[in-house]
Write a protein that holds these residues in place. Structure first.
Motif, PDB file in Angstrom:
ATOM      1  N   ASN B  97      45.511  48.650  43.173  1.00  0.00           N
ATOM      2  CA  ASN B  97      46.659  47.794  43.485  1.00  0.00           C
ATOM      3  C   ASN B  97      46.256  46.408  43.950  1.00  0.00           C
ATOM      4  O   ASN B  97      46.993  45.448  43.770  1.00  0.00           O
ATOM      5  N   THR B  98      45.121  46.310  44.570  1.00  0.00           N
ATOM      6  CA  THR B  98      44.732  45.017  45.137  1.00  0.00           C
ATOM      7  C   THR B  98      43.357  44.540  44.709  1.00  0.00           C
ATOM      8  O   THR B  98      43.103  43.339  44.654  1.00  0.00           O
ATOM      9  N   GLY B  99      42.457  45.465  44.447  1.00  0.00           N
ATOM     10  CA  GLY B  99      41.065  45.068  44.242  1.00  0.00           C
ATOM     11  C   GLY B  99      40.641  44.907  42.807  1.00  0.00           C
ATOM     12  O   GLY B  99      39.492  44.559  42.536  1.00  0.00           O
ATOM     13  N   GLY B 100      41.524  45.141  41.876  1.00  0.00           N
ATOM     14  CA  GLY B 100      41.136  44.999  40.484  1.00  0.00           C
ATOM     15  C   GLY B 100      39.983  45.908  40.150  1.00  0.00           C
ATOM     16  O   GLY B 100      40.025  47.112  40.381  1.00  0.00           O
ATOM     17  N   PHE B 101      38.936  45.312  39.647  1.00  0.00           N
ATOM     18  CA  PHE B 101      37.783  46.079  39.224  1.00  0.00           C
ATOM     19  C   PHE B 101      36.678  46.091  40.275  1.00  0.00           C
ATOM     20  O   PHE B 101      35.620  46.637  40.057  1.00  0.00           O
ATOM     21  N   LYS B 102      36.935  45.489  41.405  1.00  0.00           N
ATOM     22  CA  LYS B 102      35.932  45.422  42.444  1.00  0.00           C
ATOM     23  C   LYS B 102      35.685  46.816  42.998  1.00  0.00           C
ATOM     24  O   LYS B 102      36.628  47.496  43.432  1.00  0.00           O
TER      25      LYS B 102
END
Lengths: 115, 115
Positions: B97-102
């Motif tokens: 939801n917030t970190g993308g692919f991190k």
């Protein structure tokens, strides 16, 4: 299928010198990631490419680090000038799909020692 | 802030005994959870993941992990350990939801299986 390859496997340089690390992802993988692990610590995200574009470089420590992925194939990570705290193992990873649910394939890492 | 904790630096177990490698995480919402293993001089290798559905997921080499949302844990388990399981294990999380692919990794747990 060839895996993710990294070059060199080891690099020892003096403080103030420049080093360039290279990563060749698995053929056809659009997503490429760089990570760093300092001795005994967690593996830290540095940045993420989709093809040749930087999608997220929020983990890059400072402007001494420059990552490129010309042509969307291999990537380089340059450290200039190197500092002692840059020592660690730099991992590259790639994944095929642009979905966060997909696992990554890692290279063996480059161990960088700055003296 | 997103984080992953692996509370044990090392886990020792006798061959044939069950093993558990612990992992807890701090991520808002519904995380994607992964386990990777690193053998000497090799890159990280994907073991298993939890994305959605059944809380018990099975992976490579007989490993499994149980997602526990209330305890924010994702412990890695194997019913009967082998000497060849000795390696460094990393738990990792992504926040879609917030970190993308991190991907956020823990510091790793070294598993030592004694014959």
């Amino acid at each position: 299928e060839a895996g993710v390859t990294q070059f060199p496997s080891h690099s020892v340089i003096e403080k103030g010198q420049t080093v360039t690390l290279r990563c060749d992802p698995i053929s056809g993988h659009d997503n490429l990631y760089w990570y760093r692990r300092v001795m005994g610590k967690e593996i830290k995200f540095l940045l993420h490419f989709v093809k040749e574009s930087k999608q997220d470089e929020s983990g890059m420590p400072n402007n001494r680090f420059l990552a490129e992925r010309t042509g969307g194939t291999y990537s380089t990570l340059k450290v200039q000038p190197a500092e002692l705290e840059d020592s660690g193992v730099y991992f590259c990873a790639s994944s095929q799909e642009s979905r966060a649910s997909y696992e990554q394939y890692f290279g063996p890492g480059t161990r960088l020692t700055v003296t | 802030a997103q984080s992953v904790a692996q509370p044990e630096d090392q886990v020792n177990v006798a061959e044939g005994n069950p093993l558990t490698v612990k992992c807890t995480y701090s991520v808002s919402g519904n995380p994607y959870l992964f386990w990777y293993v690193q053998y000497p001089n090799r890159g990280l290798q994907f073991l298993l993941k939890y994305i959605t559905g059944d809380n018990l997921v099975k992976g490579s080499y007989g490993f499994e992990a149980e997602f526990n949302k209330s305890q924010t844990s994702f412990h890695l388990k194997k019913p009967s350990a082998l000497v060849s399981d000795s390696a460094l294990y990393f738990c990792a999380v992504r926040d879609p939801n917030t970190g993308g692919f991190k991907t956020i990794f823990g510091a790793g747990t070294r598993l030592f299986v004694k014959a």
